[in-house]
Design a protein around this motif. Structure first.
Motif, PDB file in Angstrom:
ATOM      1  N   GLN A  83       7.844   4.836  -4.801  1.00 46.59           N
ATOM      2  CA  GLN A  83       8.090   4.617  -6.219  1.00 46.59           C
ATOM      3  C   GLN A  83       8.432   3.155  -6.489  1.00 46.59           C
ATOM      4  O   GLN A  83       7.942   2.559  -7.456  1.00 46.59           O
ATOM      5  CB  GLN A  83       9.239   5.498  -6.710  1.00 46.59           C
ATOM      6  CG  GLN A  83       9.622   5.186  -8.158  1.00 46.59           C
ATOM      7  CD  GLN A  83      10.818   5.969  -8.651  1.00 46.59           C
ATOM      8  OE1 GLN A  83      10.654   6.857  -9.479  1.00 46.59           O
ATOM      9  NE2 GLN A  83      12.009   5.653  -8.161  1.00 46.59           N
ATOM     10  N   SER A  84       9.271   2.556  -5.656  1.00 47.33           N
ATOM     11  CA  SER A  84       9.671   1.166  -5.893  1.00 47.33           C
ATOM     12  C   SER A  84       8.479   0.219  -5.798  1.00 47.33           C
ATOM     13  O   SER A  84       8.412  -0.777  -6.525  1.00 47.33           O
ATOM     14  CB  SER A  84      10.767   0.757  -4.907  1.00 47.33           C
ATOM     15  OG  SER A  84      10.271   0.525  -3.608  1.00 47.33           O
ATOM     16  N   LYS A  85       7.528   0.528  -4.923  1.00 49.75           N
ATOM     17  CA  LYS A  85       6.347  -0.322  -4.789  1.00 49.75           C
ATOM     18  C   LYS A  85       5.373  -0.106  -5.946  1.00 49.75           C
ATOM     19  O   LYS A  85       4.702  -1.047  -6.381  1.00 49.75           O
ATOM     20  CB  LYS A  85       5.675  -0.067  -3.446  1.00 49.75           C
ATOM     21  CG  LYS A  85       6.533  -0.454  -2.240  1.00 49.75           C
ATOM     22  CD  LYS A  85       6.739  -1.952  -2.132  1.00 49.75           C
ATOM     23  CE  LYS A  85       8.060  -2.477  -2.593  1.00 49.75           C
ATOM     24  NZ  LYS A  85       8.213  -3.941  -2.403  1.00 49.75           N
ATOM     25  N   THR A  86       5.292   1.117  -6.460  1.00 47.20           N
ATOM     26  CA  THR A  86       4.543   1.350  -7.689  1.00 47.20           C
ATOM     27  C   THR A  86       5.168   0.566  -8.830  1.00 47.20           C
ATOM     28  O   THR A  86       4.466  -0.040  -9.651  1.00 47.20           O
ATOM     29  CB  THR A  86       4.509   2.853  -8.018  1.00 47.20           C
ATOM     30  OG1 THR A  86       3.701   3.520  -7.045  1.00 47.20           O
ATOM     31  CG2 THR A  86       3.941   3.114  -9.405  1.00 47.20           C
ATOM     32  N   ALA A  87       6.494   0.550  -8.883  1.00 44.24           N
ATOM     33  CA  ALA A  87       7.197  -0.202  -9.929  1.00 44.24           C
ATOM     34  C   ALA A  87       6.872  -1.689  -9.847  1.00 44.24           C
ATOM     35  O   ALA A  87       6.703  -2.356 -10.881  1.00 44.24           O
ATOM     36  CB  ALA A  87       8.702   0.027  -9.808  1.00 44.24           C
ATOM     37  N   ASN A  88       6.772  -2.243  -8.636  1.00 42.63           N
ATOM     38  CA  ASN A  88       6.410  -3.653  -8.491  1.00 42.63           C
ATOM     39  C   ASN A  88       5.059  -3.950  -9.135  1.00 42.63           C
ATOM     40  O   ASN A  88       4.888  -4.975  -9.809  1.00 42.63           O
ATOM     41  CB  ASN A  88       6.348  -4.048  -7.017  1.00 42.63           C
ATOM     42  CG  ASN A  88       7.687  -4.079  -6.326  1.00 42.63           C
ATOM     43  OD1 ASN A  88       7.758  -3.900  -5.115  1.00 42.63           O
ATOM     44  ND2 ASN A  88       8.764  -4.314  -7.065  1.00 42.63           N
ATOM     45  N   ALA A  89       4.094  -3.066  -8.900  1.00 43.95           N
ATOM     46  CA  ALA A  89       2.764  -3.273  -9.470  1.00 43.95           C
ATOM     47  C   ALA A  89       2.777  -3.117 -10.987  1.00 43.95           C
ATOM     48  O   ALA A  89       2.174  -3.919 -11.721  1.00 43.95           O
ATOM     49  CB  ALA A  89       1.773  -2.299  -8.833  1.00 43.95           C
ATOM     50  N   ALA A 110       0.838  -1.197   0.000  1.00 41.21           N
ATOM     51  CA  ALA A 110       0.000   0.000   0.000  1.00 41.21           C
ATOM     52  C   ALA A 110       0.873   1.246   0.000  1.00 41.21           C
ATOM     53  O   ALA A 110       0.389   2.342  -0.306  1.00 41.21           O
ATOM     54  CB  ALA A 110      -0.918   0.003   1.220  1.00 41.21           C
ATOM     55  N   GLY A 111       2.161   1.069   0.297  1.00 45.93           N
ATOM     56  CA  GLY A 111       3.103   2.176   0.205  1.00 45.93           C
ATOM     57  C   GLY A 111       3.198   2.773  -1.180  1.00 45.93           C
ATOM     58  O   GLY A 111       3.727   3.877  -1.347  1.00 45.93           O
ATOM     59  N   GLN A 146      18.451  14.282  -7.765  1.00 44.85           N
ATOM     60  CA  GLN A 146      18.250  15.700  -7.477  1.00 44.85           C
ATOM     61  C   GLN A 146      17.783  15.945  -6.043  1.00 44.85           C
ATOM     62  O   GLN A 146      17.372  17.053  -5.697  1.00 44.85           O
ATOM     63  CB  GLN A 146      17.226  16.286  -8.458  1.00 44.85           C
ATOM     64  CG  GLN A 146      17.573  16.082  -9.921  1.00 44.85           C
ATOM     65  CD  GLN A 146      18.929  16.660 -10.275  1.00 44.85           C
ATOM     66  OE1 GLN A 146      19.245  17.798  -9.911  1.00 44.85           O
ATOM     67  NE2 GLN A 146      19.737  15.871 -10.977  1.00 44.85           N
ATOM     68  N   GLY A 147      17.833  14.928  -5.218  1.00 44.68           N
ATOM     69  CA  GLY A 147      17.390  15.067  -3.838  1.00 44.68           C
ATOM     70  C   GLY A 147      16.668  13.809  -3.401  1.00 44.68           C
ATOM     71  O   GLY A 147      15.676  13.416  -4.030  1.00 44.68           O
ATOM     72  N   TYR A 148      17.160  13.176  -2.356  1.00 47.35           N
ATOM     73  CA  TYR A 148      16.627  11.886  -1.923  1.00 47.35           C
ATOM     74  C   TYR A 148      15.650  12.050  -0.776  1.00 47.35           C
ATOM     75  O   TYR A 148      15.908  12.793   0.176  1.00 47.35           O
ATOM     76  CB  TYR A 148      17.785  10.986  -1.480  1.00 47.35           C
ATOM     77  CG  TYR A 148      17.357   9.615  -0.974  1.00 47.35           C
ATOM     78  CD1 TYR A 148      16.919   8.645  -1.859  1.00 47.35           C
ATOM     79  CD2 TYR A 148      17.413   9.307   0.390  1.00 47.35           C
ATOM     80  CE1 TYR A 148      16.541   7.384  -1.411  1.00 47.35           C
ATOM     81  CE2 TYR A 148      17.036   8.056   0.850  1.00 47.35           C
ATOM     82  CZ  TYR A 148      16.603   7.096  -0.059  1.00 47.35           C
ATOM     83  OH  TYR A 148      16.225   5.851   0.400  1.00 47.35           O
ATOM     84  N   GLU A 149      14.511  11.357  -0.873  1.00 46.60           N
ATOM     85  CA  GLU A 149      13.552  11.280   0.229  1.00 46.60           C
ATOM     86  C   GLU A 149      13.159   9.814   0.347  1.00 46.60           C
ATOM     87  O   GLU A 149      12.623   9.223  -0.591  1.00 46.60           O
ATOM     88  CB  GLU A 149      12.329  12.144  -0.052  1.00 46.60           C
ATOM     89  CG  GLU A 149      11.547  12.532   1.207  1.00 46.60           C
ATOM     90  CD  GLU A 149      10.805  11.359   1.815  1.00 46.60           C
ATOM     91  OE1 GLU A 149      10.910  11.148   3.049  1.00 46.60           O
ATOM     92  OE2 GLU A 149      10.120  10.622   1.055  1.00 46.60           O
ATOM     93  N   LYS A 150      13.443   9.211   1.500  1.00 46.19           N
ATOM     94  CA  LYS A 150      13.367   7.753   1.612  1.00 46.19           C
ATOM     95  C   LYS A 150      11.977   7.182   1.393  1.00 46.19           C
ATOM     96  O   LYS A 150      11.829   6.100   0.800  1.00 46.19           O
ATOM     97  CB  LYS A 150      13.906   7.295   2.960  1.00 46.19           C
ATOM     98  CG  LYS A 150      13.110   7.744   4.181  1.00 46.19           C
ATOM     99  CD  LYS A 150      13.797   7.283   5.465  1.00 46.19           C
ATOM    100  CE  LYS A 150      12.988   7.659   6.706  1.00 46.19           C
ATOM    101  NZ  LYS A 150      13.672   7.230   7.959  1.00 46.19           N
ATOM    102  N   TRP A 151      10.931   7.910   1.822  1.00 48.52           N
ATOM    103  CA  TRP A 151       9.589   7.377   1.650  1.00 48.52           C
ATOM    104  C   TRP A 151       9.097   7.540   0.219  1.00 48.52           C
ATOM    105  O   TRP A 151       8.375   6.676  -0.300  1.00 48.52           O
ATOM    106  CB  TRP A 151       8.623   8.018   2.646  1.00 48.52           C
ATOM    107  CG  TRP A 151       8.830   7.505   4.039  1.00 48.52           C
ATOM    108  CD1 TRP A 151       9.308   8.188   5.105  1.00 48.52           C
ATOM    109  CD2 TRP A 151       8.580   6.165   4.505  1.00 48.52           C
ATOM    110  NE1 TRP A 151       9.371   7.369   6.214  1.00 48.52           N
ATOM    111  CE2 TRP A 151       8.932   6.131   5.879  1.00 48.52           C
ATOM    112  CE3 TRP A 151       8.089   5.006   3.905  1.00 48.52           C
ATOM    113  CZ2 TRP A 151       8.807   4.961   6.644  1.00 48.52           C
ATOM    114  CZ3 TRP A 151       7.969   3.847   4.673  1.00 48.52           C
ATOM    115  CH2 TRP A 151       8.323   3.834   6.025  1.00 48.52           C
TER     116      TRP A 151
END
Length: 318
Positions: A184-190, A158-159, A174-179
């Motif tokens: 994004q990685s979980k959207t990529a999985n779907a 659900a993340g 250009q700037g990292y935000e961990k959440w």
């Protein structure tokens, strides 16, 4: 996709366990690969599958630790697999191909969450690399022994509601935000499941993604106690405070269901939760229920596939 993204009335729910899903099944002779199958949801998945006769190969970064975790389980073995290292992925696949056997299901359960900014390989953001790119390369290289009848299960979250794809800066240079990176990685999985199913269904390979639920596992290793207290997950003494959390056995249920149930025969490319197909979330809904349209959008899925193929050198642009 949106028309098919509807619950099918599976008869299961949030409290269902992996063993409930598999009750009465006999998976003798079936072969599975579970990445991260020695820890958290992956371990619960492995235990449930071998209990009904399946042969499970676990891909793990730390082989010694993994072997210790699954010691005593029948029909299980461990091979080294570091998903943020494409050479390690290649070696893992070669070891599997050398066995000259068909694989019936692959459950991409391994992952990391909200880690400090980390660069791997040619400078890839670690969550995107580990959670998505490594699995993308793995599945594409396994294709010859999946064709003819297999399911590929991508453990999303659900993340994914946190973030769509950051097409303008996928690697967060250009700037990292961990959440945001995790979302994004979980959207990529779907999205991976959407296009994989589209491309391979005529070869007998179907793909699904899912939200397992909220579970306290080693996935939270990068979070401080203060962060988890602030989120309402645990109290100041470290005890579970959010009663919507699942046990690992309940969390593993949806991935085991998606991998084995006949209720999904003829379907694919869908996002699931609580052992059923999930609904499309309403735009602006912040309940983290259902699946965001952008995570099952075919055009976004094709765009991600082509980017992933370019980055990993496998899969081919489609």
């Amino acid at each position: 996709m949106a028309k098919r993204q509807q619950p099918i009335g599976s008869g299961f729910g949030a409290a269902t366990t992996a063993r409930n899903v598999l009750a009465g099944m006999d998976l003798t002779g079936k072969r599975a690969i579970v990445t991260g199958g020695h820890s958290g949801l992956g371990l619960a998945t492995t235990r449930a599958l071998v209990a009904v006769g399946a042969q499970v190969t676990i891909g793990a970064r730390d082989v010694t630790k993994a072997q210790s975790a699954v010691a005593g389980l029948p029909r299980g073995d461990v091979l080294p697999l570091d998903l943020d290292d494409l050479e390690s992925v290649q070696r893992f696949v070669e070891a599997i191909l050398d066995r000259d056997v068909h694989i019936d299901m692959v459950i991409n359960s391994a992952g990391i969450m909200a880690c400090p900014e980390t660069r791997v390989g040619p400078g890839w953001e670690a969550q995107f690399a580990t959670n998505h790119l490594g699995h993308f390369a793995l599945i594409n290289r396994l294709r010859p022994i999946l064709e003819g009848g297999a399911r590929v299960i991508s453990v999303s979250s659900a993340g994914h509601h946190i973030s769509a794809m950051h097409w303008e800066d996928v690697q967060f240079t250009q700037g990292y935000e961990k959440w945001q990176a995790y979302g994004q990685s979980k959207t990529a999985n779907a999205l991976f499941a959407v296009h994989l199913d589209h491309l391979w269904k005529d070869s007998g390979v179907r793909a699904f993604s899912l939200h397992p639920g909220k579970i306290l596992t080693p996935l939270q290793r990068y979070l401080t106690r203060e962060e988890m207290v602030a989120a309402g997950w645990i109290d100041e003494n470290g005890a579970l405070a959010d009663m919507t959390f699942k046990t690992p056995e309940q969390g593993a249920a949806t991935q085991v269901w998606a991998a084995t149930t006949s209720q999904l025969d003829g379907l694919g490319g869908l996002y699931c939760e609580d052992c059923d197909v999930a609904e499309i979330a309403a735009d602006g809904d912040r309940s983290f229920k259902g699946v965001c349209r952008y995570a099952v959008d075919p055009e976004q899925a094709e765009r991600l596939w082509n980017l992933s193929a370019d980055l990993t050198g496998v899969g081919g642009r489609r």
